[in-house]
Design an enzyme around this catalytic site. Structure first.
Site, short mmCIF file in Angstrom:
data_model
loop_
_atom_site.label_atom_id
_atom_site.label_comp_id
_atom_site.label_asym_id
_atom_site.label_seq_id
_atom_site.Cartn_x
_atom_site.Cartn_y
_atom_site.Cartn_z
N LEU A 251 -13.89 7.13 -26.78
CA LEU A 251 -14.54 6.56 -25.60
C LEU A 251 -13.94 5.22 -25.22
O LEU A 251 -14.65 4.26 -24.96
CB LEU A 251 -16.05 6.40 -25.83
N CYS A 252 -12.63 5.16 -25.27
CA CYS A 252 -12.00 3.92 -24.83
C CYS A 252 -10.81 4.24 -23.95
O CYS A 252 -9.75 3.66 -24.09
CB CYS A 252 -11.61 3.06 -26.02
N GLY A 253 -10.99 5.19 -23.05
CA GLY A 253 -9.93 5.52 -22.11
C GLY A 253 -8.72 6.08 -22.83
O GLY A 253 -8.85 6.81 -23.80
#
Lengths: 134, 379
Positions: free
Chosen positions: B150-152
């Protein structure tokens, strides 16, 4: 004259204040440092660093590094360091046993190097944890 | 909106509503206990649905009032989560910044001491294992990824970089092995058994990483160690970079190896006189003042031994800095990804509410029409 000691590790500052005397394990044996010491630079071995504050001795487990003494300023740069009061003796003892077992199992040059280093670190921690402050 | 189109829309919506309400009520009657489960499924399906719907315009939402309400609620919940994650990431960026700042006294003193000792030792011929340049046959790549998703594209970028580096090395006919740091990288490389990985490490295991690199190089198993990590440029920009970790260059000069160019173009060699600034939006580089040692300084041991003690420290602080930068980049990437997700959620919620209100309106209109029609039939 006052003597200032500064113990630095990559993560944090372990010690930064005035002391009376220290005993440092260097690569060529232990040296004691009192105020007005001659300026020297020395490599520090994995071992104990003993600090005297008035009449109290404190012990730090120092995982090797470098020290510079001069002008009544001691700067010790360590790979890692721990105050003896922060070490749990039982945990340190267990870590030592694990390190010993690892060394006996180590195969090849590289594993032996690693295991030896780990063993020395573990031993220092146990010594520091068991050192009595007198 | 004109009245004709709204009435036409209302009629269509009323027809749709009748059918969907039918299906919904029968479903809920038959399987009342399964409703929460269906809700969950719907939530999971939202993200692809979101893309489709946005492409086709808001008219593409075709479901009943109750489903719409559920969707709005679930979007609301998702928005809360993403907003919370964004705030957490922002707070952690601050903490990462503090970690860098607290490591500063160490690196400043270290640079100062190294610089001075190098000055003094320049005339002598010093041979230290960590600086020994050997012909490169095997390279160790230390790949620093994050522990969480969930950090691109953060983890993807660095893994892509590692893949391309591996491609380059095999094209040059140089063997390589990997040291993977971070759970995301670990699971990626574990799924690909054809990539030789020496060790899987967790983020935050600095001593292990250092020992590993040290032992690999000193035992001559590898002839060069490269560090792949994400350099923190600003809160919105982070670059995956390749850094030569070993052999260390004691004077900060570029070591060329047998004419074989193993260094990538963006490879950064160490420059001992400069040091990275702390993590702010602008990256500042501070030149540490290097006051001369007192000339009467004595070396307790051989200069070689002193350098032997200093260079591992330097290695240590280099690895630590890479880990800290990588962590800061990961958090910054998560912050912007979560901020985008929150924006999307707000937009989705808005358009869903519009559709919901329109349908509710249509339902009321339909009911009024029925009543009026019934009254008319009676008279």
């Amino acid at each position: 004259m006052t003597l200032n000691l500064c113990v630095l590790t990559p993560n944090r500052i372990i010690w930064d204040s005035e002391v009376k005397e220290i005993i440092l394990s260097t690569n060529s044996g232990q040296i004691g440092v009192l105020p007005n010491h001659a300026p020297i630079a020395t490599a520090v071995d994995i071992g104990l660093l003993r600090i005297r504050l008035n009449d109290q001795w404190l012990t730090v487990a120092l995982m090797g590094g470098f020290a510079r003494i001069g002008n009544n300023e001691i700067t010790i740069l360590g790979n890692d360091a721990e105050m003896s009061t922060d070490i749990d003796p039982q945990e340190a003892q267990q870590a030592l046993e694990i390190a010993e077992a690892n060394l006996s199992r180590a195969e090849g040059k590289r594993q032996v190097i690693e295991a030896n280093l780990a063993l020395r670190r573990a031993r220092t921690r146990v010594e520091a944890a068991n050192a009595i402050s007198y | 909106m004109s009245s004709s189109s709204s009435s036409a829309g209302a009629a269509a919506a009323a027809a749709m509503l009748a059918s969907s309400a039918d299906s919904l009520s029968s479903r809920s009657l038959l399987l009342p206990s399964r409703l929460p489960f269906q809700q969950q499924q719907q939530q999971q399906q939202h993200s692809p649905g979101l893309l489709v719907r946005r492409g086709a315009g808001s008219a593409a939402v075709r479901c009943g009032l109750r489903e719409l309400r559920e969707r709005i609620d679930s979007v609301k919940n998702t928005q809360k989560i993403t907003e919370a994650m964004k705030l957490v990431a922002a707070a952690k960026v601050r903490r990462a910044q503090e970690a860098v700042v607290s490591g500063r006294p160490f690196s400043e003193t270290l640079v100062e001491v190294l610089y001075n000792i190098n000055e003094q030792l320049q005339s002598e011929d010093v041979d230290v294992p960590l600086t020994r340049v050997r012909p490169v046959r095997k390279v160790a790549l230390v790949v620093v990824t994050g522990d969480r998703g969930l950090c691109g594209g953060f983890n993807n970028y660095i893994i892509k970089k590692a893949e391309s580096r591996m491609g380059e090395l095999s094209a040059l006919g140089i063997a390589y092995t990997l040291i993977s740091v971070g759970k995301k990288g670990n699971s990626y490389f574990q799924r690909r058994p054809y990539i030789p990985v020496d060790r899987f490490l967790e983020v935050g295991s600095l001593p292990t990483a250092r020992d590993d690199v040290f032992a690999l190089f000193v035992s001559e198993e590898v002839d060069k160690v490269e560090l792949l990590y994400t350099k923190f440029v600003s809160l919105v920009k982070a670059d995956p970079v390749i850094h030569t970790l070993l052999p260390l260059s004691p004077k900060g000069e570029i070591c060329d190896i047998n004419g074989v160019c193993v260094d990538a173009a963006e490879d950064e060699l160490f420059r001992l006189t400069t040091r990275e600034g702390r993590l702010t939006v602008e990256r500042e580089t501070v030149r540490t003042p290097t006051p001369a040692f007192s000339p009467i300084l004595q070396f307790e041991q051989d200069p070689v031994q002193i350098l032997d003690a200093l260079l591992p420290l330097y290695l240590n602080s280099q690895i630590l800095r890479a880990l800290q930068e990588s962590l800061a980049s990961e958090l910054a990437a998560r912050m912007s990804a979560m901020s985008n997700a929150s924006d999307n959620a707000v937009e989705l919620r808005r358009s869903l509410s519009i559709v919901y209100n329109r349908e509710r309106q249509a339902k009321i209109t339909g009911e009024i029409l029925e009543i009026v029609a019934g009254a008319n039939a009676l008279t």
